[in-house]
Enzyme design. Structure first.
Site, mmCIF file in Angstrom:
data_model
loop_
_atom_site.group_PDB
_atom_site.id
_atom_site.type_symbol
_atom_site.label_atom_id
_atom_site.label_comp_id
_atom_site.label_asym_id
_atom_site.label_seq_id
_atom_site.Cartn_x
_atom_site.Cartn_y
_atom_site.Cartn_z
ATOM 1 N N LYS A 22 -19.951 13.113 22.870
ATOM 2 C CA LYS A 22 -21.198 12.462 22.424
ATOM 3 C C LYS A 22 -22.338 12.724 23.401
ATOM 4 O O LYS A 22 -23.422 13.141 23.008
ATOM 5 C CB LYS A 22 -20.955 10.956 22.289
ATOM 6 C CG LYS A 22 -22.193 10.074 22.281
ATOM 7 C CD LYS A 22 -21.768 8.636 22.180
ATOM 8 C CE LYS A 22 -22.733 7.583 22.637
ATOM 9 N NZ LYS A 22 -23.431 7.733 23.888
ATOM 10 N N ASN A 23 -22.099 12.455 24.683
ATOM 11 C CA ASN A 23 -23.209 12.553 25.643
ATOM 12 C C ASN A 23 -23.602 13.997 25.935
ATOM 13 O O ASN A 23 -24.646 14.241 26.540
ATOM 14 C CB ASN A 23 -22.863 11.813 26.936
ATOM 15 C CG ASN A 23 -22.908 10.309 26.750
ATOM 16 O OD1 ASN A 23 -23.277 9.824 25.677
ATOM 17 N ND2 ASN A 23 -22.523 9.556 27.761
ATOM 18 N N CYS A 116 -27.323 0.752 23.391
ATOM 19 C CA CYS A 116 -26.419 -0.363 23.668
ATOM 20 C C CYS A 116 -27.123 -1.413 24.504
ATOM 21 O O CYS A 116 -27.984 -1.090 25.322
ATOM 22 C CB CYS A 116 -25.204 0.147 24.418
ATOM 23 S SG CYS A 116 -23.910 0.702 23.336
ATOM 24 N N ARG A 121 -32.301 -1.047 31.238
ATOM 25 C CA ARG A 121 -32.443 0.358 30.888
ATOM 26 C C ARG A 121 -33.893 0.817 30.751
ATOM 27 O O ARG A 121 -34.337 1.233 29.682
ATOM 28 C CB ARG A 121 -31.659 0.674 29.621
ATOM 29 C CG ARG A 121 -30.223 0.272 29.717
ATOM 30 C CD ARG A 121 -29.380 0.855 28.626
ATOM 31 N NE ARG A 121 -28.910 2.183 28.972
ATOM 32 C CZ ARG A 121 -27.985 2.834 28.294
ATOM 33 N NH1 ARG A 121 -27.462 2.324 27.227
ATOM 34 N NH2 ARG A 121 -27.594 4.025 28.681
ATOM 35 N N LEU A 125 -38.182 6.495 35.312
ATOM 36 C CA LEU A 125 -37.862 7.735 36.034
ATOM 37 C C LEU A 125 -38.170 8.962 35.165
ATOM 38 O O LEU A 125 -38.644 9.989 35.660
ATOM 39 C CB LEU A 125 -36.389 7.763 36.473
ATOM 40 C CG LEU A 125 -35.933 6.592 37.354
ATOM 41 C CD1 LEU A 125 -34.456 6.703 37.680
ATOM 42 C CD2 LEU A 125 -36.751 6.558 38.648
ATOM 43 N N ASP A 305 -19.036 4.140 31.861
ATOM 44 C CA ASP A 305 -18.652 4.064 30.447
ATOM 45 C C ASP A 305 -17.176 3.707 30.256
ATOM 46 O O ASP A 305 -16.764 3.370 29.149
ATOM 47 C CB ASP A 305 -18.958 5.386 29.735
ATOM 48 C CG ASP A 305 -20.449 5.544 29.469
ATOM 49 O OD1 ASP A 305 -21.199 4.566 29.628
ATOM 50 O OD2 ASP A 305 -20.870 6.663 29.100
ATOM 51 N N ARG A 397 -20.451 4.339 16.892
ATOM 52 C CA ARG A 397 -21.528 5.093 17.548
ATOM 53 C C ARG A 397 -20.961 6.239 18.385
ATOM 54 O O ARG A 397 -21.623 7.259 18.570
ATOM 55 C CB ARG A 397 -22.340 4.185 18.486
ATOM 56 C CG ARG A 397 -23.278 3.233 17.778
ATOM 57 C CD ARG A 397 -24.209 2.595 18.785
ATOM 58 N NE ARG A 397 -24.752 3.613 19.655
ATOM 59 C CZ ARG A 397 -25.015 3.474 20.951
ATOM 60 N NH1 ARG A 397 -24.802 2.321 21.529
ATOM 61 N NH2 ARG A 397 -25.495 4.454 21.658
HETATM 62 C C1 UD1 Z 1 -26.297 8.153 30.208
HETATM 63 C C2 UD1 Z 1 -25.231 8.079 29.159
HETATM 64 C C3 UD1 Z 1 -24.517 6.743 29.226
HETATM 65 C C4 UD1 Z 1 -23.980 6.499 30.630
HETATM 66 C C5 UD1 Z 1 -25.092 6.685 31.678
HETATM 67 C C6 UD1 Z 1 -24.582 6.603 33.106
HETATM 68 C C7 UD1 Z 1 -26.076 9.469 27.353
HETATM 69 C C8 UD1 Z 1 -26.614 9.527 25.975
HETATM 70 N N1 UD1 Z 1 -25.842 8.234 27.838
HETATM 71 O O1 UD1 Z 1 -27.243 7.118 29.921
HETATM 72 O O2 UD1 Z 1 -23.426 6.777 28.303
HETATM 73 O O3 UD1 Z 1 -23.476 5.187 30.727
HETATM 74 O O4 UD1 Z 1 -25.719 7.972 31.509
HETATM 75 O O5 UD1 Z 1 -23.580 7.544 33.328
HETATM 76 O O6 UD1 Z 1 -25.841 10.472 27.991
HETATM 77 N N2 UD1 Z 1 -32.686 3.930 35.128
HETATM 78 C C9 UD1 Z 1 -33.933 3.478 35.536
HETATM 79 N N3 UD1 Z 1 -35.033 4.149 35.096
HETATM 80 C C10 UD1 Z 1 -34.954 5.254 34.304
HETATM 81 C C11 UD1 Z 1 -33.689 5.719 33.912
HETATM 82 C C12 UD1 Z 1 -32.568 5.029 34.342
HETATM 83 O O7 UD1 Z 1 -34.036 2.486 36.246
HETATM 84 O O8 UD1 Z 1 -35.987 5.831 33.945
HETATM 85 C C13 UD1 Z 1 -31.491 3.190 35.555
HETATM 86 C C14 UD1 Z 1 -30.776 2.565 34.340
HETATM 87 O O9 UD1 Z 1 -31.328 1.339 33.996
HETATM 88 C C15 UD1 Z 1 -29.371 2.444 34.848
HETATM 89 C C16 UD1 Z 1 -29.209 3.692 35.732
HETATM 90 O O10 UD1 Z 1 -30.535 4.095 36.082
HETATM 91 O O11 UD1 Z 1 -29.225 1.305 35.620
HETATM 92 C C17 UD1 Z 1 -28.462 4.839 35.071
HETATM 93 O O12 UD1 Z 1 -29.176 5.297 33.952
HETATM 94 P P1 UD1 Z 1 -29.091 6.803 33.445
HETATM 95 O O13 UD1 Z 1 -28.254 7.614 34.393
HETATM 96 O O14 UD1 Z 1 -30.464 7.264 33.147
HETATM 97 O O15 UD1 Z 1 -28.281 6.628 32.091
HETATM 98 P P2 UD1 Z 1 -28.669 7.121 30.635
HETATM 99 O O16 UD1 Z 1 -29.189 8.502 30.686
HETATM 100 O O17 UD1 Z 1 -29.459 6.072 29.946
#
Ligand code: UD1
Length: 414
Positions: A22-23, A116, A121, A125, A305, A397
């Site tokens: 999926k990811n 989710c 989230r 960044l 995850d 999902r």
């Molecule tokens: C992706 C995965 C998700 C997985 C996560 C961490 C997909 C579609 N989803 O989610 O399944 O659980 O990586 O391995 O690939 N953060 C910020 N600001 C930002 C972006 C992130 O503060 O702009 C924080 C988030 O709130 C969280 C952490 O960074 O606490 C990790 O987020 P991130 O690595 O970006 O995860 P996703 O890409 O959303």
């Protein structure tokens, strides 16, 4: 019917093939927008997050044809209008379209992303990194508007190795003018997979899968044909299922090299593992052992995850275990549901303390998010009696057909 029923308590016996990731496929679908022609994606999982993403792509003018696990995407007539809100609003991965839409169209409008319900989230960044490459972004009441007529390579250091922000930077940098160096990039295998896909489309990327990625922008990307790698989180879910319910399972198409931290935890729990080619035979003689601490961490650490599936498995393991969640806050929602089945879990801030009980008892519980839902399936398979897991749509999902897979592994599912 938005629920499934599991009659638990019997040891597992059976085999399953692991679905496509999926990811990995979600950012790859975004990358496919960058080619003004046809892209073929094979081993695409049949999950609702992919279905939502395809609806969004259609909303942007793509023509899509699905032949079994093969997707044929024609993005020639792409436009930068609004994404259908029903879908973009519920799926966080829609933010993943931003880099590609800007690279191909120079502008984009995205309804605010959902996904989710785990933690706040934010997307700061992503936005900051894209600004560094010349994007102008406005937060409007209904969504995010972005313009970037001439994306430029930049030197960017992420304050945290965000998976999504890394993917967005790579997607825009692939077509930006000059070189982008991204430091403190996420190292998740799905990023390497995205970079491999982009390289097949003609992108020039070095250091993919390390914490420093260097992307030299090219003028155009072309169509390609690509097979999506298997899903490490689905594989890990079924490994933890076996640790919880006991018995012997054979998993095929397992991405071993991506599962080091998970296999280590399973060894601590006493599970035996034997690999041959890309198959894994896993069996659990007697009750699993708990009594250790696991910290979630960016790759190659233990994946957030799989934190809920691990929690479910530890509920019936011998001893008191600790899970420290470092990636997402509020990711312990499922503990309360596990409590309805008789689990002994104490939560304090980002730490869960789980004391294994001899047996859980079947109950009616609610999947509140994707991986939490999978965790409840694990607990239900290990519990005595019948459980009903409501809100199955969350599980759909990310798991193609968890009912089929559970049955194939010997779980009684109604
Ligand atoms: C992706 C995965 C998700 C997985 C996560 C961490 C997909 C579609 N989803 O989610 O399944 O659980 O990586 O391995 O690939 N953060 C910020 N600001 C930002 C972006 C992130 O503060 O702009 C924080 C988030 O709130 C969280 C952490 O960074 O606490 C990790 O987020 P991130 O690595 O970006 O995860 P996703 O890409 O959303």
């Amino acid at each position: 019917m938005d629920y499934l029923e599991i009659e638990g308590g019997s040891p597992l016996c059976g085999e399953v093939r692991i679905q496509g990731s999926k990811n990995a496929v979600l950012p790859i679908l975004s990358a496919a927008l960058q080619c003004p022609g046809t892209t073929v994606i094979d081993n695409c999982p049949d999950i609702s997050d992919v279905a939502s993403m395809l609806e969004i792509l259609k909303g942007y003018g793509c023509r899509i044809c699905r032949e079994g696990t093969r997707l044929i995407i024609d993005a020639e007539t792409l436009h930068s209008g609004r994404a259908p809100e029903d879908y973009a609003g519920v799926m966080r991965s829609s933010i993943m379209l931003l880099g590609s839409l800007l690279a191909r169209m120079g502008e984009a409008f995205l309804p605010y992303p959902g996904g989710c319900v785990i933690g706040k989230r934010p997307i700061d960044l992503h936005l900051e990194a894209l600004r560094r490459m010349g994007a102008e972004l406005w937060e409007e009441p209904e969504g995010l508007r972005a313009v970037c007529r001439c994306p430029k390579g930049a030197h960017i250091r992420l304050p945290f190795p965000s998976v999504g922000a890394t993917e967005n930077v790579v997607l825009l940098a692939a077509r930006a003018e000059g070189v982008t160096v991204l430091e403190n990039a996420a190292r998740e295998p799905e990023i390497l997979e995205l970079c491999r896909f982009l390289a097949c489309m003609g992108a020039d990327i070095e250091g993919a899968g390390t914490d420093t990625v260097r992307i030299r922008g090219v003028k155009e990307l072309h169509g390609t044909e690509y097979r999506i790698m298997p899903d490490r989180i689905v594989a890990g879910t079924y490994m933890l299922l076996a640790a919880a319910a006991g018995g012997k399972v054979l998993l095929r198409e397992v991405p071993f090299h991506q599962l080091g931290a998970v296999r280590q935890v399973l060894r601590q729990m006493g599970a035996r593992q034997e690999s041959s080619g890309d198959s894994l035979l896993l069996w659990c003689p007697g009750r699993s052992r708990g009594g250790f601490r696991t910290d979630t961490a960016p790759y190659p650490g233990f994946p957030t995850d799989l934190q809920s599936p691990l929690m479910a498995a530890l509920c019936v393991a011998d001893g008191t275990s600790v899970i420290q969640e470092h990636i997402f806050e509020a990711r312990f929602k499922i503990a309360e549901e596990l409590g309805r089945m008789g689990a002994d879990i104490r939560i304090r801030d980002d730490r869960a303390c789980i004391t294994g009980v001899k047996r859980l008892t079947g109950a009616q519980v609610e999947a509140k998010e994707l991986r939490g839902g999978a965790a409840l399936c694990i607990a239900a398979a290990a519990a005595e009696g019948k459980s009903r897991i409501c809100q199955y749509h969350y599980i759909a999902r990310g798991y193609e057909n968890i009912i089929r897979d559970l049955k194939d592994l010997g779980v009684v599912v109604h």
